[in-house]
Scaffold this motif. Structure first.
Motif, PDB file in Angstrom:
ATOM      1  N   MET A  79      37.773  53.780  59.841  1.00 55.71           N
ATOM      2  CA  MET A  79      38.142  52.491  59.257  1.00 55.71           C
ATOM      3  C   MET A  79      38.996  51.670  60.213  1.00 55.71           C
ATOM      4  O   MET A  79      39.074  50.440  60.109  1.00 55.71           O
ATOM      5  N   ALA A  80      39.631  52.343  61.174  1.00 53.90           N
ATOM      6  CA  ALA A  80      40.472  51.650  62.154  1.00 53.90           C
ATOM      7  C   ALA A  80      39.691  50.615  62.947  1.00 53.90           C
ATOM      8  O   ALA A  80      40.287  49.712  63.557  1.00 53.90           O
ATOM      9  N   ALA A  81      38.360  50.705  62.956  1.00 55.66           N
ATOM     10  CA  ALA A  81      37.545  49.714  63.671  1.00 55.66           C
ATOM     11  C   ALA A  81      37.801  48.305  63.150  1.00 55.66           C
ATOM     12  O   ALA A  81      37.712  47.325  63.898  1.00 55.66           O
ATOM     13  N   HIS A  82      38.125  48.191  61.871  1.00 51.24           N
ATOM     14  CA  HIS A  82      38.380  46.866  61.296  1.00 51.24           C
ATOM     15  C   HIS A  82      39.640  46.239  61.873  1.00 51.24           C
ATOM     16  O   HIS A  82      39.744  45.007  61.961  1.00 51.24           O
ATOM     17  N   ASP A  83      40.603  47.067  62.265  1.00 53.70           N
ATOM     18  CA  ASP A  83      41.837  46.546  62.858  1.00 53.70           C
ATOM     19  C   ASP A  83      41.606  46.031  64.273  1.00 53.70           C
ATOM     20  O   ASP A  83      42.432  45.275  64.804  1.00 53.70           O
ATOM     21  N   LEU A  84      40.492  46.451  64.892  1.00 52.86           N
ATOM     22  CA  LEU A  84      40.175  46.018  66.246  1.00 52.86           C
ATOM     23  C   LEU A  84      39.316  44.755  66.259  1.00 52.86           C
ATOM     24  O   LEU A  84      39.526  43.864  67.074  1.00 52.86           O
ATOM     25  N   CYS A  85      38.354  44.710  65.345  1.00 49.44           N
ATOM     26  CA  CYS A  85      37.413  43.580  65.301  1.00 49.44           C
ATOM     27  C   CYS A  85      37.983  42.473  64.416  1.00 49.44           C
ATOM     28  O   CYS A  85      37.426  42.135  63.356  1.00 49.44           O
ATOM     29  N   THR A  86      39.076  41.906  64.843  1.00 47.72           N
ATOM     30  CA  THR A  86      39.824  40.968  64.006  1.00 47.72           C
ATOM     31  C   THR A  86      39.181  39.593  63.908  1.00 47.72           C
ATOM     32  O   THR A  86      39.589  38.775  63.074  1.00 47.72           O
ATOM     33  N   SER A  87      38.177  39.314  64.745  1.00 50.70           N
ATOM     34  CA  SER A  87      37.519  38.007  64.686  1.00 50.70           C
ATOM     35  C   SER A  87      36.466  37.937  63.585  1.00 50.70           C
ATOM     36  O   SER A  87      35.955  36.849  63.294  1.00 50.70           O
ATOM     37  N   LEU A  88      36.141  39.063  63.000  1.00 43.41           N
ATOM     38  CA  LEU A  88      35.124  39.079  61.944  1.00 43.41           C
ATOM     39  C   LEU A  88      35.718  38.593  60.627  1.00 43.41           C
ATOM     40  O   LEU A  88      36.758  39.095  60.190  1.00 43.41           O
ATOM     41  N   PRO A  89      35.057  37.664  59.945  1.00 44.82           N
ATOM     42  CA  PRO A  89      35.541  37.208  58.635  1.00 44.82           C
ATOM     43  C   PRO A  89      35.299  38.278  57.574  1.00 44.82           C
ATOM     44  O   PRO A  89      34.496  39.196  57.773  1.00 44.82           O
ATOM     45  N   PRO A  90      35.962  38.186  56.429  1.00 45.06           N
ATOM     46  CA  PRO A  90      35.834  39.215  55.376  1.00 45.06           C
ATOM     47  C   PRO A  90      34.404  39.480  54.929  1.00 45.06           C
ATOM     48  O   PRO A  90      34.057  40.633  54.641  1.00 45.06           O
ATOM     49  N   HIS A  91      33.571  38.447  54.873  1.00 46.47           N
ATOM     50  CA  HIS A  91      32.210  38.663  54.361  1.00 46.47           C
ATOM     51  C   HIS A  91      31.333  39.436  55.346  1.00 46.47           C
ATOM     52  O   HIS A  91      30.221  39.840  54.994  1.00 46.47           O
ATOM     53  N   MET A  92      31.823  39.677  56.568  1.00 51.55           N
ATOM     54  CA  MET A  92      31.078  40.462  57.546  1.00 51.55           C
ATOM     55  C   MET A  92      31.659  41.862  57.713  1.00 51.55           C
ATOM     56  O   MET A  92      31.356  42.559  58.678  1.00 51.55           O
ATOM     57  N   ARG A  93      32.462  42.289  56.769  1.00 55.23           N
ATOM     58  CA  ARG A  93      33.092  43.610  56.825  1.00 55.23           C
ATOM     59  C   ARG A  93      32.820  44.383  55.542  1.00 55.23           C
ATOM     60  O   ARG A  93      32.709  43.800  54.459  1.00 55.23           O
ATOM     61  N   SER A  94      32.768  45.696  55.681  1.00 57.38           N
ATOM     62  CA  SER A  94      32.652  46.558  54.500  1.00 57.38           C
ATOM     63  C   SER A  94      33.157  47.951  54.863  1.00 57.38           C
ATOM     64  O   SER A  94      33.055  48.369  56.024  1.00 57.38           O
ATOM     65  N   HIS A  95      33.696  48.652  53.893  1.00 59.06           N
ATOM     66  CA  HIS A  95      34.135  50.034  54.099  1.00 59.06           C
ATOM     67  C   HIS A  95      33.778  50.848  52.863  1.00 59.06           C
ATOM     68  O   HIS A  95      33.888  50.365  51.731  1.00 59.06           O
ATOM     69  N   HIS A  96      33.351  52.083  53.100  1.00 58.30           N
ATOM     70  CA  HIS A  96      33.032  52.983  51.987  1.00 58.30           C
ATOM     71  C   HIS A  96      33.613  54.364  52.257  1.00 58.30           C
ATOM     72  O   HIS A  96      33.369  54.955  53.325  1.00 58.30           O
ATOM     73  N   LEU A  97      34.385  54.883  51.315  1.00 65.61           N
ATOM     74  CA  LEU A  97      34.882  56.253  51.361  1.00 65.61           C
ATOM     75  C   LEU A  97      34.058  57.063  50.375  1.00 65.61           C
ATOM     76  O   LEU A  97      34.129  56.843  49.164  1.00 65.61           O
ATOM     77  N   GLN A  98      33.259  57.985  50.899  1.00 70.00           N
ATOM     78  CA  GLN A  98      32.402  58.787  50.034  1.00 70.00           C
ATOM     79  C   GLN A  98      33.175  59.992  49.499  1.00 70.00           C
ATOM     80  O   GLN A  98      33.633  60.846  50.265  1.00 70.00           O
ATOM     81  N   ALA A  99      33.321  60.033  48.194  1.00 71.55           N
ATOM     82  CA  ALA A  99      34.059  61.124  47.552  1.00 71.55           C
ATOM     83  C   ALA A  99      33.274  62.428  47.622  1.00 71.55           C
ATOM     84  O   ALA A  99      32.049  62.451  47.555  1.00 71.55           O
ATOM     85  N   GLY A 100      34.010  63.520  47.782  1.00 73.46           N
ATOM     86  CA  GLY A 100      33.442  64.855  47.642  1.00 73.46           C
ATOM     87  C   GLY A 100      32.587  65.355  48.779  1.00 73.46           C
ATOM     88  O   GLY A 100      31.837  66.320  48.603  1.00 73.46           O
TER      89      GLY A 100
END
Length: 402
Positions: free
Chosen positions: A353-374
């Motif tokens: 998820m740390a990739a989002h902290d690096l690619c700071t020029s991307l607007p919110p609608h071009m980002r997504s994160h998913h934590l798969q449980a279990g």
């Protein structure tokens, strides 16, 4: 000396497999007599499985269901270098689908480890994969293969896909995928990927370090060069090449979960002995893949350990390519999705998820994160939860940015 000693073990394993075949042939006519003959038969088959293999297993994907019909799948090499092939799983359909480059790790296993990932993607995508070659089979005259060469391959492969592609990188190459996207963005390359999905990768290993991360920082880089690098013996095409042997990488993974693997082989024996064919085949299939190993070019391994696991250059936004700095803020046209597993003991939660902290020029609608449980590490990209829960989100993300 290290590799030569291992070759002697391989020769002994070959003899054990031969004796297993003889024993199996001897007891097969009496298989219907029950115990203890079935035990002998199961033991013989376990002997026949002794040792590792060094050739890429088959992907074995011959058809896939697209819509309401089964269509044939053909493996089509698109671009080949001495170190890897861009392989396309071509389907006999007229509909144009999003192009996806599955970026396989170079970590001791062949890209066929992602067979299940590819199979799941195929109905909805035009799928390509980085089919890496065994470094011990690459002649020394072909030169070196380092971290930057891996990045070069990704960029070459994306261009060979003729633009408009998406990247799905699994584990270790999430770092190189980010690097390639940034380099292509800075160069205004027309083949820059439309999206990249990074799955269970070591973008920032400072976050919740795992045992893998701790090992990498417990020794100086000179220790890895001295103790883990070997020279390919003369009997192979890559004779004289310095490599990190695949057998050492797999041994390390087995050591991390010794009880699990001992239990797996115990279960395999008893499933064979009890005639539980389906259960036995499932375990055998897993270990056929797990124990098919390839060697890594020494320079790639050493550079990866130092860059990713010791110096954290990507996490600090200090990564370079061919000596020039890469700025992750240049990624503006490539949408970013990160996927992690709740129980991942190789790449801990937060590292990808740390990739989002690096690619700071991307607007919110071009980002997504998913934590798969279990799920653990492999459950992020294979298995029922990948197919039923994670993949639909990945599919929708790719389609929304195609």
């Amino acid at each position: 000396m290290l590799y030569d000693a291992f070759e002697m073990q391989c020769d002994l394993a070959q003899q054990t497999r031969a004796w297993g075949r003889v024993l199996h042939q001897a007891v097969s006519p009496w298989a219907g007599l029950g115990e203890p003959v079935t035990w002998w038969s199961a033991g013989a088959r376990m002997m026949m499985r002794t040792g590792l293999t060094f050739a890429r297993p088959a992907y074995g994907i011959e058809t896939v269901k697209v819509g309401n019909r089964e269509v044939p799948v053909t493996e089509e090499p698109v671009l080949a270098t001495p170190f890897g092939t861009l392989l396309r799983f071509r389907k006999d359909i007229d509909t144009e689908q999003p192009k996806v480059l599955v970026v396989a790790p170079l970590s001791g296993h062949f890209a066929t480890l992602l067979r299940g990932t590819v199979r799941t993607l195929l109905p909805d995508h035009d799928v390509y994969i980085t089919d890496w070659h065994n470094a011990r089979d690459v002649p020394l005259s072909e030169g070196a293969f380092g971290f930057d060469d891996y990045v070069d391959h990704l960029m070459q492969f994306l261009r060979a896909m003729r633009g408009g592609g998406h990247v799905l990188a699994v584990c270790q190459p999430t770092v190189q995928a980010l690097a390639a996207a940034a380099v292509m963005a800075e160069a205004k390359d027309a083949a820059v990927p439309r999206s990249m999905t990074l799955m269970a990768g070591p973008v920032d290993c400072r976050i919740s370090p795992t045992s893998v991360n701790t090992l990498a920082t417990s020794k100086p880089i000179a220790w890895f060069e001295k103790n883990l690098i070997a020279t390919v013996p003369r009997r192979h095409k890559g004779a004289g090449r310095r490599v990190y042997p695949g057998f050492m990488q797999v041994s390390a993974f087995v050591a991390m979960n010794t009880k699990r693997h001992v239990q797996g082989h115990t279960d395999l024996f008893w499933h064979m002995a009890n005639g539980e064919t389906g259960k036995a085949e499932a375990i055998a299939g897993f270990y056929d893949e797990y124990f098919a190993v390839l060697d890594l070019a020494a320079e790639f391994y050493i550079e990866t350990v130092k860059t990713v696991f010791q110096d954290y250059t990507l996490a600090k936004n200090e990564l370079t390519y061919r000596g020039n700095p890469i700025d992750m803020r240049s990624v503006r046209r490539t949408a970013l999705m990160t996927v992690e597993g709740e129980r991942d003991d190789i790449c801990a939660v937060g590292q990808t998820m740390a990739a989002h902290d690096l690619c700071t020029s991307l607007p919110p609608h071009m980002r997504s994160h998913h934590l798969q449980a279990g799920v653990g590490h492999y459950g992020v990209f294979s298995g029922r939860k990948w197919e039923g829960q994670t993949y639909p989100l990945v599919r929708n993300f790719i389609q929304s940015h195609d």
